[in-house]
Scaffold this motif. Structure first.
Motif, PDB file in Angstrom:
ATOM      1  N   LEU A 186      61.413  87.048  17.202  1.00 43.04           N
ATOM      2  CA  LEU A 186      61.967  86.082  18.150  1.00 43.04           C
ATOM      3  C   LEU A 186      61.079  84.857  18.342  1.00 43.04           C
ATOM      4  O   LEU A 186      61.452  83.914  19.039  1.00 43.04           O
ATOM      5  CB  LEU A 186      62.198  86.756  19.508  1.00 43.04           C
ATOM      6  CG  LEU A 186      63.207  87.907  19.518  1.00 43.04           C
ATOM      7  CD1 LEU A 186      63.329  88.487  20.927  1.00 43.04           C
ATOM      8  CD2 LEU A 186      64.566  87.449  19.013  1.00 43.04           C
ATOM      9  N   GLY A 187      59.882  84.868  17.727  1.00 41.23           N
ATOM     10  CA  GLY A 187      58.982  83.732  17.852  1.00 41.23           C
ATOM     11  C   GLY A 187      57.620  84.096  18.412  1.00 41.23           C
ATOM     12  O   GLY A 187      56.872  83.219  18.839  1.00 41.23           O
ATOM     13  N   LEU A 188      57.296  85.393  18.389  1.00 37.11           N
ATOM     14  CA  LEU A 188      55.986  85.878  18.839  1.00 37.11           C
ATOM     15  C   LEU A 188      55.371  86.661  17.686  1.00 37.11           C
ATOM     16  O   LEU A 188      55.265  87.892  17.726  1.00 37.11           O
ATOM     17  CB  LEU A 188      56.138  86.755  20.086  1.00 37.11           C
ATOM     18  CG  LEU A 188      56.797  86.075  21.283  1.00 37.11           C
ATOM     19  CD1 LEU A 188      58.187  86.645  21.530  1.00 37.11           C
ATOM     20  CD2 LEU A 188      55.946  86.200  22.538  1.00 37.11           C
ATOM     21  N   PRO A 189      54.915  85.975  16.640  1.00 38.23           N
ATOM     22  CA  PRO A 189      54.664  86.633  15.359  1.00 38.23           C
ATOM     23  C   PRO A 189      53.333  87.345  15.190  1.00 38.23           C
ATOM     24  O   PRO A 189      53.179  88.135  14.258  1.00 38.23           O
ATOM     25  CB  PRO A 189      54.742  85.465  14.369  1.00 38.23           C
ATOM     26  CG  PRO A 189      54.277  84.285  15.163  1.00 38.23           C
ATOM     27  CD  PRO A 189      54.813  84.508  16.546  1.00 38.23           C
ATOM     28  N   ASN A 190      52.363  87.099  16.044  1.00 37.34           N
ATOM     29  CA  ASN A 190      51.015  87.575  15.752  1.00 37.34           C
ATOM     30  C   ASN A 190      50.729  88.940  16.376  1.00 37.34           C
ATOM     31  O   ASN A 190      51.376  89.352  17.344  1.00 37.34           O
ATOM     32  CB  ASN A 190      49.979  86.558  16.234  1.00 37.34           C
ATOM     33  CG  ASN A 190      48.628  86.752  15.562  1.00 37.34           C
ATOM     34  OD1 ASN A 190      48.540  87.219  14.427  1.00 37.34           O
ATOM     35  ND2 ASN A 190      47.564  86.408  16.268  1.00 37.34           N
ATOM     36  N   ASP A 191      49.738  89.642  15.825  1.00 38.64           N
ATOM     37  CA  ASP A 191      49.241  90.901  16.380  1.00 38.64           C
ATOM     38  C   ASP A 191      47.907  90.652  17.073  1.00 38.64           C
ATOM     39  O   ASP A 191      47.158  89.737  16.718  1.00 38.64           O
ATOM     40  CB  ASP A 191      49.031  91.939  15.277  1.00 38.64           C
ATOM     41  CG  ASP A 191      50.338  92.383  14.646  1.00 38.64           C
ATOM     42  OD1 ASP A 191      51.364  92.371  15.348  1.00 38.64           O
ATOM     43  OD2 ASP A 191      50.333  92.735  13.456  1.00 38.64           O
ATOM     44  N   SER A 192      47.599  91.495  18.049  1.00 34.70           N
ATOM     45  CA  SER A 192      46.319  91.381  18.749  1.00 34.70           C
ATOM     46  C   SER A 192      46.045  92.665  19.514  1.00 34.70           C
ATOM     47  O   SER A 192      46.971  93.288  20.051  1.00 34.70           O
ATOM     48  CB  SER A 192      46.339  90.198  19.721  1.00 34.70           C
ATOM     49  OG  SER A 192      45.155  90.168  20.507  1.00 34.70           O
ATOM     50  N   ASP A 193      44.762  93.043  19.576  1.00 35.42           N
ATOM     51  CA  ASP A 193      44.331  94.182  20.388  1.00 35.42           C
ATOM     52  C   ASP A 193      43.677  93.721  21.690  1.00 35.42           C
ATOM     53  O   ASP A 193      43.086  94.528  22.405  1.00 35.42           O
ATOM     54  CB  ASP A 193      43.319  95.034  19.607  1.00 35.42           C
ATOM     55  CG  ASP A 193      43.931  95.652  18.357  1.00 35.42           C
ATOM     56  OD1 ASP A 193      45.121  96.015  18.401  1.00 35.42           O
ATOM     57  OD2 ASP A 193      43.209  95.777  17.340  1.00 35.42           O
ATOM     58  N   ALA A 194      43.813  92.443  22.011  1.00 28.23           N
ATOM     59  CA  ALA A 194      43.103  91.882  23.162  1.00 28.23           C
ATOM     60  C   ALA A 194      43.626  92.397  24.489  1.00 28.23           C
ATOM     61  O   ALA A 194      42.897  92.410  25.486  1.00 28.23           O
ATOM     62  CB  ALA A 194      43.181  90.358  23.132  1.00 28.23           C
ATOM     63  N   MET A 195      44.884  92.806  24.539  1.00 28.23           N
ATOM     64  CA  MET A 195      45.478  93.255  25.797  1.00 28.23           C
ATOM     65  C   MET A 195      46.306  94.505  25.504  1.00 28.23           C
ATOM     66  O   MET A 195      47.272  94.455  24.742  1.00 28.23           O
ATOM     67  CB  MET A 195      46.357  92.148  26.384  1.00 28.23           C
ATOM     68  CG  MET A 195      46.791  92.388  27.806  1.00 28.23           C
ATOM     69  SD  MET A 195      47.597  90.903  28.499  1.00 28.23           S
ATOM     70  CE  MET A 195      46.191  89.805  28.677  1.00 28.23           C
ATOM     71  N   ARG A 196      45.914  95.620  26.093  1.00 27.34           N
ATOM     72  CA  ARG A 196      46.581  96.879  25.791  1.00 27.34           C
ATOM     73  C   ARG A 196      46.913  97.637  27.079  1.00 27.34           C
ATOM     74  O   ARG A 196      46.234  97.455  28.081  1.00 27.34           O
ATOM     75  CB  ARG A 196      45.691  97.731  24.889  1.00 27.34           C
ATOM     76  CG  ARG A 196      45.356  97.068  23.551  1.00 27.34           C
ATOM     77  CD  ARG A 196      44.490  97.968  22.691  1.00 27.34           C
ATOM     78  NE  ARG A 196      45.165  99.233  22.420  1.00 27.34           N
ATOM     79  CZ  ARG A 196      44.513 100.371  22.149  1.00 27.34           C
ATOM     80  NH1 ARG A 196      43.183 100.392  22.161  1.00 27.34           N
ATOM     81  NH2 ARG A 196      45.185 101.476  21.911  1.00 27.34           N
ATOM     82  N   PRO A 197      47.973  98.493  27.000  1.00 27.04           N
ATOM     83  CA  PRO A 197      48.835  98.735  25.849  1.00 27.04           C
ATOM     84  C   PRO A 197      49.754  97.547  25.586  1.00 27.04           C
ATOM     85  O   PRO A 197      50.159  96.847  26.505  1.00 27.04           O
ATOM     86  CB  PRO A 197      49.641  99.965  26.266  1.00 27.04           C
ATOM     87  CG  PRO A 197      49.717  99.858  27.757  1.00 27.04           C
ATOM     88  CD  PRO A 197      48.397  99.273  28.175  1.00 27.04           C
TER      89      PRO A 197
END
Length: 259
Positions: A186-197
């Motif tokens: 939908l336009g949020l393509p990136n991955d990140s572990d900065a904020m979990r879960p």
């Protein structure tokens, strides 16, 4: 993984003609509980997810890109099952509430805005067509989980997406994978572990969006977040929207406890 190819056409095995009706009645809801991170952290996370790219700078967006229009057509193809249809329907129902979009099944996969392909692992790298980077596809398929491709015309308008899923995985992992890739398409393509879960973290396998994930989706599709906004201006809008959403969520939680 954003791209600009013309996709290979796949035969539809399971047509999602009843997808819109199923999605409208789906029971799954986005989580609303939990403690939200500070606004500054949420804005940084929005920046990372919307404007970052683990595939490298060439794939990173420089402006806000999202789907135009009110309705997106969806096809489920190849080895899709009724269980998979249930997963997709529930996730699109939740995403529809957050974005204001309507999702409708189509009998013609070639014309679908979002095509969801359920393939065996050894088939996942066989996505071809003009302007498709075979090496990038092989890298995306190597983990054997799932990935997505998206097409933009121009950079601010997403016009097509393909989600590729390993049908041989455990159903719970397929469910989580579908939520991640549908959300990212939908336009949020990136991955990140900065904020979990978070659905954007490869360390988490969620069946519903976390509260901060939901805020990111709502922020991107807020009417004030115009397609084509450059990064600096978009982050200014994001701060305003996120502040409002976080404040409303905290107020609702407070009132709930007080009742």
């Amino acid at each position: 993984m954003p791209s600009r190819p013309t996709p290979t056409i796949f035969r539809a095995l399971l047509l999602a003609a009843g997808l819109a009706a199923t999605a409208a009645s789906a029971a799954a809801q986005s989580p609303t509980g939990g403690t939200l991170p500070p606004v500054d952290d949420l804005v940084r996370y929005f920046d990372t997810i919307v404007f970052g790219s683990e595939m490298g700078p060439a794939y990173a967006s420089t402006v806000i890109a999202k789907w135009p229009g009110d309705t997106l057509t969806v096809s489920l193809e190849q080895r899709a099952t009724p269980e998979h249809l249930g997963f997709v329907s529930a996730h699109l129902a939740a995403l529809g509430r957050l974005t204001g979009k309507k999702f409708s099944g189509t009998k013609t996969p070639e014309s679908a805005a979002i095509r969801v392909l359920f393939l065996r692992r050894n088939e996942m790298a066989a996505i071809g067509g003009p302007n498709v980077d075979p090496q990038a596809i092989r890298e995306a398929a190597a983990a054997g989980g799932c990935y997505f491709l998206s097409w933009k015309q121009p950079e601010s308008r997403i016009v097509k997406a393909i989600v590729v899923v390993n049908v041989e995985r455990d159903p719970a992992l397929i469910n989580s994978c579908l939520l991640e890739e549908l959300t990212q398409s939908l336009g949020l393509p990136n991955d990140s572990d900065a904020m979990r879960p978070s659905i954007f973290s490869d360390r988490d396998h969620l069946s519903e969006l976390s509260p901060h994930d939901a805020i990111l989706v709502r922020t991107l599709y807020d009417p004030r977040m115009k397609a084509g906004l450059p990064r600096a201006a978009a982050l200014g809008v994001a701060r305003t929207v996120i502040s409002e959403l976080a404040g409303s969520a905290r107020s609702s939680t407070s009132h709930g406890r007080g009742g």
